[in-house]
Motif scaffolding. Structure first.
Motif, PDB file in Angstrom:
ATOM      1  N   VAL A 145       1.075  -1.341  -0.202  1.00 51.10           N
ATOM      2  CA  VAL A 145      -0.238  -0.049   0.169  1.00 51.10           C
ATOM      3  C   VAL A 145       0.553   0.754   0.258  1.00 51.10           C
ATOM      4  O   VAL A 145       1.810   1.496   1.091  1.00 51.10           O
ATOM      5  CB  VAL A 145      -0.726   0.102   1.321  1.00 51.10           C
ATOM      6  CG1 VAL A 145      -2.002   0.961   1.440  1.00 51.10           C
ATOM      7  CG2 VAL A 145      -1.790  -1.444   1.564  1.00 51.10           C
ATOM      8  N   LEU A 146       0.822   1.871  -0.925  1.00 50.92           N
ATOM      9  CA  LEU A 146       1.489   2.718  -1.284  1.00 50.92           C
ATOM     10  C   LEU A 146       0.967   4.113  -0.681  1.00 50.92           C
ATOM     11  O   LEU A 146       0.097   5.312  -1.286  1.00 50.92           O
ATOM     12  CB  LEU A 146       1.520   3.128  -2.436  1.00 50.92           C
ATOM     13  CG  LEU A 146       2.408   2.333  -3.294  1.00 50.92           C
ATOM     14  CD1 LEU A 146       2.547   2.381  -4.926  1.00 50.92           C
ATOM     15  CD2 LEU A 146       3.582   2.173  -3.013  1.00 50.92           C
ATOM     16  N   GLY A 147       1.245   4.138   0.766  1.00 49.17           N
ATOM     17  CA  GLY A 147       1.239   5.553   1.607  1.00 49.17           C
ATOM     18  C   GLY A 147      -0.075   5.391   2.474  1.00 49.17           C
ATOM     19  O   GLY A 147      -1.491   4.972   1.570  1.00 49.17           O
ATOM     20  N   ARG A 148      -0.201   6.137   3.593  1.00 47.80           N
ATOM     21  CA  ARG A 148      -1.788   5.706   4.303  1.00 47.80           C
ATOM     22  C   ARG A 148      -2.642   7.732   3.401  1.00 47.80           C
ATOM     23  O   ARG A 148      -2.674   8.271   3.193  1.00 47.80           O
ATOM     24  CB  ARG A 148      -1.550   6.815   5.750  1.00 47.80           C
ATOM     25  CG  ARG A 148      -0.628   5.337   6.148  1.00 47.80           C
ATOM     26  CD  ARG A 148       0.168   5.864   8.253  1.00 47.80           C
ATOM     27  NE  ARG A 148       1.150   6.819   7.604  1.00 47.80           N
ATOM     28  CZ  ARG A 148       1.397   7.078   8.951  1.00 47.80           C
ATOM     29  NH1 ARG A 148       0.634   6.883  10.036  1.00 47.80           N
ATOM     30  NH2 ARG A 148       2.101   8.860   8.960  1.00 47.80           N
ATOM     31  N   VAL A 149      -4.173   6.628   4.087  1.00 48.94           N
ATOM     32  CA  VAL A 149      -5.757   7.803   3.779  1.00 48.94           C
ATOM     33  C   VAL A 149      -4.860   9.626   3.713  1.00 48.94           C
ATOM     34  O   VAL A 149      -4.134   9.676   4.456  1.00 48.94           O
ATOM     35  CB  VAL A 149      -6.457   7.711   4.369  1.00 48.94           C
ATOM     36  CG1 VAL A 149      -7.326   8.895   3.983  1.00 48.94           C
ATOM     37  CG2 VAL A 149      -6.634   6.121   3.655  1.00 48.94           C
ATOM     38  N   GLY A 150      -4.644   9.867   2.630  1.00 49.89           N
ATOM     39  CA  GLY A 150      -4.563  11.417   2.731  1.00 49.89           C
ATOM     40  C   GLY A 150      -2.989  12.398   2.726  1.00 49.89           C
ATOM     41  O   GLY A 150      -2.561  13.407   3.008  1.00 49.89           O
ATOM     42  N   GLU A 151      -2.156  10.916   2.546  1.00 50.43           N
ATOM     43  CA  GLU A 151      -0.912  11.568   2.211  1.00 50.43           C
ATOM     44  C   GLU A 151      -0.068  10.778   1.075  1.00 50.43           C
ATOM     45  O   GLU A 151      -0.040   9.733   0.324  1.00 50.43           O
ATOM     46  CB  GLU A 151       0.398  11.209   3.495  1.00 50.43           C
ATOM     47  CG  GLU A 151       0.357   9.801   3.292  1.00 50.43           C
ATOM     48  CD  GLU A 151       1.495   9.302   4.998  1.00 50.43           C
ATOM     49  OE1 GLU A 151       1.610  10.009   5.615  1.00 50.43           O
ATOM     50  OE2 GLU A 151       1.218   7.702   4.897  1.00 50.43           O
ATOM     51  N   PRO A 152       1.076  11.440   0.721  1.00 53.77           N
ATOM     52  CA  PRO A 152       2.021  10.817  -0.574  1.00 53.77           C
ATOM     53  C   PRO A 152       2.565   9.451   0.491  1.00 53.77           C
ATOM     54  O   PRO A 152       2.727   9.481   1.056  1.00 53.77           O
ATOM     55  CB  PRO A 152       2.355  11.710  -0.844  1.00 53.77           C
ATOM     56  CG  PRO A 152       2.878  12.466   0.360  1.00 53.77           C
ATOM     57  CD  PRO A 152       2.092  12.707   1.581  1.00 53.77           C
ATOM     58  N   CYS A 153       3.208   8.703  -0.893  1.00 52.02           N
ATOM     59  CA  CYS A 153       3.559   7.295  -0.289  1.00 52.02           C
ATOM     60  C   CYS A 153       5.118   7.524  -0.754  1.00 52.02           C
ATOM     61  O   CYS A 153       6.171   9.049  -0.780  1.00 52.02           O
ATOM     62  CB  CYS A 153       3.943   6.186  -1.320  1.00 52.02           C
ATOM     63  SG  CYS A 153       4.821   6.968  -3.162  1.00 52.02           S
TER      64      CYS A 153
ATOM     65  N   PRO B 107      -8.078  -7.752   4.952  1.00 51.78           N
ATOM     66  CA  PRO B 107      -7.808  -7.110   6.459  1.00 51.78           C
ATOM     67  C   PRO B 107      -8.001  -5.951   6.477  1.00 51.78           C
ATOM     68  O   PRO B 107      -8.041  -4.395   5.138  1.00 51.78           O
ATOM     69  CB  PRO B 107      -6.652  -6.973   5.613  1.00 51.78           C
ATOM     70  CG  PRO B 107      -6.180  -7.118   4.449  1.00 51.78           C
ATOM     71  CD  PRO B 107      -7.121  -7.395   4.367  1.00 51.78           C
ATOM     72  N   ALA B 108      -7.899  -5.392   8.130  1.00 51.75           N
ATOM     73  CA  ALA B 108      -7.991  -3.705   8.763  1.00 51.75           C
ATOM     74  C   ALA B 108      -6.655  -2.538   7.832  1.00 51.75           C
ATOM     75  O   ALA B 108      -6.205  -2.920   8.990  1.00 51.75           O
ATOM     76  CB  ALA B 108      -8.143  -4.422   9.963  1.00 51.75           C
ATOM     77  N   VAL B 109      -6.839  -2.349   7.088  1.00 53.06           N
ATOM     78  CA  VAL B 109      -5.440  -1.500   6.875  1.00 53.06           C
ATOM     79  C   VAL B 109      -5.986  -0.505   6.136  1.00 53.06           C
ATOM     80  O   VAL B 109      -7.134  -0.574   5.563  1.00 53.06           O
ATOM     81  CB  VAL B 109      -4.335  -2.139   5.598  1.00 53.06           C
ATOM     82  CG1 VAL B 109      -4.012  -3.561   6.330  1.00 53.06           C
ATOM     83  CG2 VAL B 109      -5.173  -2.369   4.552  1.00 53.06           C
ATOM     84  N   PRO B 110      -5.470   0.703   5.838  1.00 52.83           N
ATOM     85  CA  PRO B 110      -5.990   1.754   5.599  1.00 52.83           C
ATOM     86  C   PRO B 110      -6.153   1.578   4.396  1.00 52.83           C
ATOM     87  O   PRO B 110      -4.913   1.853   3.426  1.00 52.83           O
ATOM     88  CB  PRO B 110      -5.344   2.846   6.048  1.00 52.83           C
ATOM     89  CG  PRO B 110      -4.288   2.287   6.397  1.00 52.83           C
ATOM     90  CD  PRO B 110      -4.620   1.615   7.032  1.00 52.83           C
ATOM     91  N   SER B 111      -6.725   2.408   3.757  1.00 47.39           N
ATOM     92  CA  SER B 111      -6.751   2.360   1.920  1.00 47.39           C
ATOM     93  C   SER B 111      -6.899   3.856   1.783  1.00 47.39           C
ATOM     94  O   SER B 111      -7.241   5.144   2.264  1.00 47.39           O
ATOM     95  CB  SER B 111      -8.466   1.774   1.533  1.00 47.39           C
ATOM     96  OG  SER B 111      -9.615   2.323   1.618  1.00 47.39           O
TER      97      SER B 111
END
Length: 281
Positions: free
Chosen positions: A136-144, A264-268
């Protein structure tokens, strides 16, 4: 932080047993009880991270005829740490007639962090290997951050797959283009050796590659993990079926189908992708 872990499974009196199970924080392996003829190990996180500067090494050995599934308990979030990359090396060895499923939860690379991963697999010619990894390339609302991933698969000493992919600010500028993620923020990869009988076809957002050694590599790009995993769903139940019927295999295939169908419970990440082309670079 430097840490190592070793998992070794062997066939004893017709049953797979774990003959070695050890690790250091944050690589803490735990045996779990599951029905059927497969042993299962779950790695639980003993500390936050991995973070920049961490160097983690994991070795999994499956003896002749043994059957092992290895998972992680939760997604991993790569954080910036000391500014150097977090490194992870995974070495998978499978003996004659053995079976290994390597099914870690997704890895999320946070902004300004860097992650270098190497997976090296050495299955015997008649062994079975099933690997699925999600980035997953970055959390929600941020660049990777930056991710550099390498896979090396050798069968009987001969290379079947050598692939290296880079994502993030330090990667080639084309990594977000049609030959890269096509704007997607999730990259899911599945390796099946030998190849499943119901071979999927390439499509926008999904690249299917036949390997010279008879395996199959499927790479999916998507805007979130649920979409990526749905694109891979439906291939797992038959992926581990042997060439000749054997009674113990059906329960394992059913278990794998259930295990890989859960999300899985990960941020999209809410970045919308451009229509994708080939995902393998």
């Amino acid at each position: 932080m430097r840490a190592t872990a070793v998992v070794r499974a062997e066939l004893r009196h017709g049953r797979t047993v774990l003959t070695e199970l050890r690790g250091q924080v944050p690589l803490l392996p735990r045996e779990v009880s599951v029905p059927g003829g497969v042993a299962e190990v779950v790695f639980v996180g003993g500390a936050a991270g991995p973070i920049g500067g961490d160097d983690l090494a994991l070795r999994v050995e499956v003896g002749a005829g043994a059957r092992l599934r290895v998972r992680t308990a939760a997604a991993a979030v790569i954080l910036i740490g000391d500014g150097t990359p977090a490194r992870q090396r995974v070495h998978l060895v499978i003996g004659a007639g053995g079976l290994l499923e390597w099914l870690p939860e997704p890895v999320v690379v946070a902004a300004r962090a860097a992650f270098h991963s190497v997976v090296r697999a050495e299955p015997a010619p008649d062994a079975r290997l099933f690997v699925q990894e999600t980035l997953v390339l970055g959390r929600v609302g941020e660049p990777c951050g930056d991710a550099l991933l390498r896979w090396d698969v050798l069968v009987d000493g001969r290379p079947v797959l050598r692939q290296q992919s880079g994502y993030g600010p330090a990667a080639h500028p084309g990594w977000r283009g049609p030959a890269g993620t096509a704007g997607g923020t999730v990259v899911a990869t599945r390796l099946t050796l030998p190849a499943p009988p119901d071979r999927p076809t390439s499509a926008p957002g999904r690249a299917v590659c036949d390997l010279a050694g008879g395996g199959l590599l499927v790479t999916v790009t998507a805007r979130d993990t649920m979409t990526a995993h749905r694109a891979l769903a439906g291939m797992s139940a038959s992926a581990l079926a042997p060439a000749t019927p054997a009674a113990p295999v059906a329960p394992l295939a059913d278990q794998l189908s259930r295990a890989t169908s859960s999300e899985p419970a990960v941020p999209s990440n809410n970045t919308s992708p451009v229509p994708a082309g080939a995902a393998v670079r």
